[in-house]
Design a protein around this motif. Structure first.
Motif, mmCIF file in Angstrom:
data_model
loop_
_atom_site.group_PDB
_atom_site.id
_atom_site.type_symbol
_atom_site.label_atom_id
_atom_site.label_comp_id
_atom_site.label_asym_id
_atom_site.label_seq_id
_atom_site.Cartn_x
_atom_site.Cartn_y
_atom_site.Cartn_z
ATOM 1 N N LEU A 61 -4.355 2.397 5.606
ATOM 2 C CA LEU A 61 -2.956 2.179 5.237
ATOM 3 C C LEU A 61 -2.318 1.007 5.975
ATOM 4 O O LEU A 61 -1.166 0.657 5.707
ATOM 5 N N GLY A 62 -3.057 0.408 6.908
ATOM 6 C CA GLY A 62 -2.483 -0.682 7.694
ATOM 7 C C GLY A 62 -1.482 -0.170 8.713
ATOM 8 O O GLY A 62 -0.522 -0.861 9.058
ATOM 9 N N LEU A 63 -1.677 1.053 9.180
ATOM 10 C CA LEU A 63 -0.774 1.656 10.162
ATOM 11 C C LEU A 63 -1.571 1.991 11.423
ATOM 12 O O LEU A 63 -2.763 1.659 11.521
ATOM 13 N N ILE B 271 0.845 -1.191 0.000
ATOM 14 C CA ILE B 271 0.000 0.000 0.000
ATOM 15 C C ILE B 271 0.881 1.242 0.000
ATOM 16 O O ILE B 271 1.727 1.408 0.870
ATOM 17 N N TYR B 272 0.692 2.092 -1.004
ATOM 18 C CA TYR B 272 1.467 3.325 -1.091
ATOM 19 C C TYR B 272 0.735 4.519 -0.510
ATOM 20 O O TYR B 272 1.328 5.364 0.121
ATOM 21 N N ALA B 273 -0.559 4.598 -0.807
ATOM 22 C CA ALA B 273 -1.243 5.846 -0.451
ATOM 23 C C ALA B 273 -2.747 5.677 -0.448
ATOM 24 O O ALA B 273 -3.295 4.806 -1.124
ATOM 25 N N LEU B 274 -3.406 6.523 0.336
ATOM 26 C CA LEU B 274 -4.850 6.680 0.261
ATOM 27 C C LEU B 274 -5.111 8.016 -0.427
ATOM 28 O O LEU B 274 -4.583 9.052 -0.006
ATOM 29 N N GLU B 275 -5.898 7.955 -1.487
ATOM 30 C CA GLU B 275 -6.133 9.172 -2.290
ATOM 31 C C GLU B 275 -7.616 9.527 -2.277
ATOM 32 O O GLU B 275 -8.461 8.670 -2.535
ATOM 33 N N ARG B 276 -7.897 10.784 -1.959
ATOM 34 C CA ARG B 276 -9.277 11.291 -2.070
ATOM 35 C C ARG B 276 -9.255 12.355 -3.155
ATOM 36 O O ARG B 276 -8.577 13.384 -3.012
#
Lengths: 234, 234
Positions: free
Chosen positions: B190-192, B133-138
Motif C-alpha cells: 500500500l506504500g505505507l 492505491i485504494y486497497a490490497l485484495e486477496r
C-alpha cells in the motif's frame, strides 16, 4: 406496530429461540399463513422485511432459508443507534463527561442544516460493553428538536428517549467512515496510544420528515469494536 | 430488466442530470405515472427501491424528496463489488499479482463451506483509482462455481465476468470489518508503514441460491479510501 412487522418479529424470534443454523429451510408461505393466521400479503411483506434485514433469503421456486449470522461479538453496523440496540440485553453502559448547550461549529452547523443562532446540545460519552471501552462519542443534537437532555438520559439511551418520550420519528441516517490514526487526546480516553488505528464514523440522523437532528462523531477502539453488514442485491 | 427497476433508474438519472439538491420535492405519484407512462404499482415499486437505495425519502401525506448525498470521493460501502461499480466511469485499475489454483486454508474452507478436496482460485490484486492505491485484495473463488479465471479477467471486473459471462446470479453478501494495524508486508503493497491504520474487510458473497462462491479480504489504504452507508428505519 404494523401487522407485518409483528409477524416478522415473531418469525425472527422463532429462528433465534430454536437457534436454527444457516440454510435451514423454513415452512413455505402456506405453512406460515397457517401458523401465524394472517393474510398472504402480510406474510409476503414480513418475509421481504426479514430478507432486507439479512435474517432470511428466499430462493424462487425453492423456498425460504435462514441466513442469520452465527459469528459472535460483531456489532450490526446498520442498526447501531448506540449500543443499546446492537448488543441486545448485554451489560453496556456510558460514561458521560458533559451535557452542554453550545453554539455549533461551522462543521456541525452544516451537517445539521442549522439556522443562524441555533443552540446545540453537545454530549461526550465513553461507550462501554462488559467493562470494555468500545468508543468515544461526541454528539450534537439540535435543541429546537431535542428540547431537553441531561446526564441521566445520556447515561442510558438517548435514542429511546427521543423515540419513546419525545415521540420523534427517526427516519434514516447517513454514515461516513474511514480508518484514522488516533490523536493523543482521544487515545487517552480509549486507553490506547497516539498513532494507534481507529475506525472513525461520522453519522447524521434525520427524522422521517427528512430533518437532521443529530450529528455524531464516534471513534471506535480498534481491538474492542468490530462490525458486520449484510447486503442484498435486491 | 424488471420494469420498476428501469423506471427507478430513469428517476435516479433525472436527479443526477439535473443535479437536484437534497430535499428537492419530486412530482407526486400521479405526476410520475404521467411522466413515465407506467402503472401505479410500478411507480410505487420504483419509489420503494429508490428509498431503499438512499436516493429519495417519502414523507406520508407530504411528498417525495431527494436524499442523494453530495459528498464526493466516498465509496458506497454496500454496493462495492470491487471499485468498478462504485466509482462509475472514473479511471480505475487493478494490478494483478497472481491467479493461482490452490487448496484452501481452513479459514477459507470454512467461509466458503468447501467440501474436502475442493480447489480454489486465489487472486491477489492492488486496486487503484486515479493512480492512487485504494486497497490490497486477496480473493478466493470456488473453482466448482467459477470454473475459469485469468489475469486479463482479474485486471478488469471479475464480478462483471461472473454475472454477464458465467450467468451466476449474485444474491447477497456478509461483510465483517474493523480497524487494524498494518503488518509490514501489506504496508509495503500500500506504500505505507507497518503499524499504520487500515480498514480490514472480510466479505463472503453468495449466489441467489445461498451458495458462497467468493471470500475476500480487502485492506483499505486509510488515507485514500473512505466510505458512506445510508440506512433506513423502514
Amino acid at each position: 406496530m404494523l401487522k407485518y412487522r409483528d409477524v416478522a418479529k415473531k418469525i425472527q424470534q422463532a429462528i433465534y429461540q430454536q437457534n436454527l443454523p444457516k440454510d435451514t429451510q423454513l415452512p413455505n408461505i402456506e405453512g406460515l399463513i397457517n401458523q401465524y393466521q394472517v393474510s398472504r400479503t402480510t406474510i409476503i411483506k414480513a418475509l421481504n422485511c426479514l430478507e432486507r434485514h439479512g435474517v432470511i433469503y428466499q430462493v424462487q421456486g425453492s423456498g425460504i432459508f435462514v441466513r442469520q449470522l452465527q459469528k459472535r461479538g460483531y456489532l450490526n453496523f446498520l442498526e447501531s443507534h448506540g449500543f443499546s440496540v446492537d448488543l441486545n440485553n448485554s451489560p453496556n453502559s456510558s460514561q458521560v463527561f458533559n451535557v452542554d448547550i453550545v453554539q455549533p461549529s461551522s462543521q456541525v452547523k452544516q451537517n445539521l442544516q442549522c439556522e443562524d443562532g441555533e443552540e446545540i446540545y453537545f454530549i461526550k460519552r465513553l461507550r462501554k460493553f462488559e467493562d470494555k471501552i468500545y468508543a468515544l462519542e461526541r454528539s450534537y443534537y439540535r435543541r429546537k428538536m431535542v428540547g431537553y437532555l441531561n446526564k441521566e438520559i445520556a447515561e442510558h439511551s438517548i435514542f429511546s428517549y427521543i423515540k419513546d418520550i419525545l415521540k420523534i420519528n427517526i427516519g434514516f441516517s447517513d454514515k461516513y467512515f474511514k480508518a484514522i490514526k488516533l490523536d493523543e487526546q482521544t487515545a487517552n480516553y480509549l486507553g490506547l496510544s497516539a498513532g494507534d488505528p481507529a475506525l472513525c464514523v461520522e453519522e447524521i440522523f434525520y427524522t422521517s420528515a427528512g430533518e437532521p437532528f443529530d450529528f455524531s462523531t464516534i471513534i471506535y477502539h480498534y481491538d474492542n469494536a468490530k462490525f458486520y453488514v449484510q447486503s442484498n442485491s435486491k
